[in-house]
Design an enzyme around this catalytic site. Structure first.
Site, PDB file in Angstrom:
ATOM      1  N   HIS A 157      67.644 -44.045  23.501  1.00 48.92           N
ATOM      2  CA  HIS A 157      67.850 -45.214  24.308  1.00 48.92           C
ATOM      3  C   HIS A 157      68.055 -46.398  23.394  1.00 48.92           C
ATOM      4  CE1 HIS A 157      66.890 -43.951  28.509  1.00 48.92           C
ATOM      5  NE2 HIS A 157      66.480 -43.121  27.730  1.00 48.92           N
ATOM      6  N   ASP A 365      70.798 -53.730  19.644  1.00 48.26           N
ATOM      7  CA  ASP A 365      70.154 -53.239  20.796  1.00 48.26           C
ATOM      8  C   ASP A 365      70.788 -51.939  21.198  1.00 48.26           C
ATOM      9  OD1 ASP A 365      68.678 -53.330  23.172  1.00 48.26           O
ATOM     10  OD2 ASP A 365      69.008 -55.387  23.694  1.00 48.26           O
TER      11      ASP A 365
HETATM   12  O1  F6P Z   1      64.031 -47.902  24.649  1.00 50.31           O
HETATM   13  C1  F6P Z   1      63.038 -48.968  25.030  1.00 50.31           C
HETATM   14  C2  F6P Z   1      62.117 -49.040  26.122  1.00 50.31           C
HETATM   15  O2  F6P Z   1      61.384 -47.732  26.077  1.00 50.31           O
HETATM   16  C3  F6P Z   1      62.722 -49.131  27.481  1.00 50.31           C
HETATM   17  O3  F6P Z   1      62.919 -48.147  28.110  1.00 50.31           O
HETATM   18  C4  F6P Z   1      61.585 -50.032  28.208  1.00 50.31           C
HETATM   19  O4  F6P Z   1      62.066 -50.926  28.972  1.00 50.31           O
HETATM   20  C5  F6P Z   1      60.962 -50.570  26.871  1.00 50.31           C
HETATM   21  O5  F6P Z   1      61.293 -50.021  25.822  1.00 50.31           O
HETATM   22  C6  F6P Z   1      59.385 -50.860  27.185  1.00 50.31           C
HETATM   23  O6  F6P Z   1      58.409 -50.686  26.293  1.00 50.31           O
HETATM   24  P1  F6P Z   1      57.142 -50.286  26.274  1.00 50.31           P
HETATM   25  O7  F6P Z   1      57.195 -48.972  26.932  1.00 50.31           O
HETATM   26  O8  F6P Z   1      56.551 -50.104  24.956  1.00 50.31           O
HETATM   27  O9  F6P Z   1      56.204 -51.105  27.243  1.00 50.31           O
END
Ligand code: F6P
Length: 502
Positions: A157, A365
């Site tokens: 992602h 990003d």
């Molecule tokens: O890819 C980035 C991501 O994993 C998103 O899916 C998510 O919104 C964000 O980071 C959340 O981060 P964390 O799980 O560390 O709170």
């Protein structure tokens, strides 16, 4: 039809009110429609042996959710230190923010292996496995080493860095080789896919094949771009409805006719928030006539506060916003409202529709779904203007936005000035071009396109994805062989036939 098994670090169980990030939003509908198993971390740290080793199973509709706790040590080493302290900045090419500690890498690999051990008994012969994101880069190899022959897809992602940047982390070759145990590796943009293919070739010795695939150890791996989408039509309806709710009305009243500039982000060093505030400050300095005509609302939802760089960011933003308000603010007008509290999806959608400018300027990003949501939220009769970093994956699709370099304060200030003065016809033209780009896309379509490609890549290998013996511990020295020996015989998975997600 294959059963779909999704593996992700965070798992969002709808009824448990768990934290829904971008990943969960993108995957929820696919899972609800297709059914299957969703496996990963519960979001809790515990030192209770039962909850860290035995998955808690929750059935919700046709989806089975299986989650385990991490130990406190794993939470610190795997999630905080290596995933968020090393890999997250590395993937975003922010190497000066990257920490590296060999013990955290070892813990990261150990958690990927431990999760694989826990997943193994839950797998069935007809499964197709889809692993997500930078927390689980070692999992394709760990599953193969345990005898799993099912098709494995991996989707990243985040962005993927160039080979030079990637080499700044020790053991980059091992990380790439682990990933190459998957059959299909997907990225947000063609640029990320190219960076990965170049790294796999230069650092891990894979052969690049015509058409974008890679070959290593006698196996072909498909690599491609699958840009994540939102549900624009649904988000547009949500925003329209929310524009009448009490939250949006209160915000509208508080603005008293001023133009709203809106930023919505996690408080994350990759989001370009320091530079964004510097750009706004430059606007206030250089265009005094605009001062009382606008208000900048920056929602920067607190995130990953255990990581030092996130704490420093919070301190810097508090200091910078205080300085902007004390320098330019007056008794009856403040230029900037910064809040570390997030809001509900409805509330944010209403705010987005209210905003004359959506200011989305990450340093880098993977995609940035906020940019797409801002476009979807607009009133077609009087739309706002999207100012977007050219280093967000979304910029590849949303070229009709005002694209800026996120580190250039003058460029941000000029774009804000341009957007605030932009005529309604130009705003409509730009918005229409953006809307045309996204209006027929959907999160479900994104998920289906990946899952269908995974089915194809299984079939293109003659229905045979991988045998346990192919990836010997000699090829992948960091993946243990005992479990493979132990379990290889138990798992006789049928070759993938066709995978349909209707
Ligand atoms: O890819 C980035 C991501 O994993 C998103 O899916 C998510 O919104 C964000 O980071 C959340 O981060 P964390 O799980 O560390 O709170």
């Amino acid at each position: 039809m294959n059963r779909l098994v999704v593996v992700s670090n965070r798992v969002t169980i709808p009824s448990a009110g768990a934290k829904a990030g971008g990943l969960a939003v993108a995957l929820n509908e696919l899972m609800e429609r297709q059914g299957g198993l969703w496996f990963g971390w519960s979001g809790r740290a515990s030192d209770d042996a039962a909850s860290t080793s035995k998955p808690a199973i929750v059935d919700h509709g046709s989806v089975q959710y299986a989650t385990v706790d991490l130990t406190h040590e794993e939470y610190r080493r795997y999630y905080t230190d290596f995933s968020n302290g090393t890999l997250w900045p590395l993937m975003h090419s922010l190497t000066e923010q990257m920490h590296f500690d060999r013990r955290s890498l070892a813990a990261y690999r150990a958690v990927n292996e431990r999760l694989s051990d826990i997943l193994l008994p839950l797998l069935r012969p007809d499964d197709a496995i889809w692993i997500h994101d930078y927390h689980l880069l070692a999992m394709p190899a760990a599953l193969r080493a345990r005898g799993v022959t099912a098709p494995i897809g991996f989707f990243l992602h985040t962005p993927f860095p160039s080979p030079d940047i990637l080499s700044s982390v020790p053991d980059a070759a091992v990380i790439i080789r682990d990933l190459l145990s998957a059959d299909l590796i997907g990225f947000q943009t063609a640029n990320d896919a190219e960076n990965f293919a170049a790294s796999a070739h230069r650092i891990a010795g894979a052969t690049r094949l015509p058409g974008g695939s890679l070959r290593i150890a006698g196996r072909d791996i498909r690599v491609g771009a699958f840009p994540v989408e939102i549900d624009p039509q649904e988000f547009a309806r949500t925003a329209e409805t929310a524009s009448h709710n009490s939250d949006t009305q209160r915000l509208r009243r508080s603005l008293d006719g001023q133009s709203l500039i809106l930023g919505v982000d996690r408080m994350d060093p990759t989001k370009g928030l320091r530079h964004r505030l510097a750009g706004y400050r430059r606007l206030l300095e250089t265009r005094p006539a605009l001062r009382r005509a606008m208000t900048f609302v920056q929602i920067a939802a607190e995130s990953r506060q255990e990581v030092d760089n996130y704490q420093y960011l919070r301190e810097d933003l508090d200091r910078m916003s205080g300085s902007i308000n004390s320098t330019f603010g007056e008794a009856d007008w403040l230029p900037l409202r910064l809040t570390a509290r997030g809001g509900s999806r409805d509330t944010i959608a209403g705010y987005m529709r209210e905003a004359r400018i959506g200011l989305v300027t990450p340093l880098r990003d993977g995609m940035n779904l906020v940019a797409k949501e801002y476009v979807a939220a607009q009133n077609p009769d009087d739309p706002g203007v999207l100012i977007l970093s050219k280093f967000a994956g979304a910029a590849r699709q949303l070229g009709a936005a005002l694209l800026v370099n996120p580190v250039d304060a003058d460029e941000i200030a000029d774009a804000l000035d341009n957007a605030l003065r932009m005529s309604r016809p130009e705003r409509q033209d730009r918005w229409m071009a953006l809307w045309e780009t996204i209006k027929d896309t959907s999160a479900l379509g994104w998920g289906r396109s990946f899952v269908n490609a995974l089915a194809d890549s299984g079939e293109s290998q003659g229905g045979r994805v991988q045998r346990p013996g192919d990836l010997s511990p000699a090829t992948f020295p960091n993946v243990g062989s005992k479990a493979a020996d132990r379990r290889g015989a138990e798992l006789r998975l049928v070759p993938p036939t066709s995978l349909s997600v209707n």
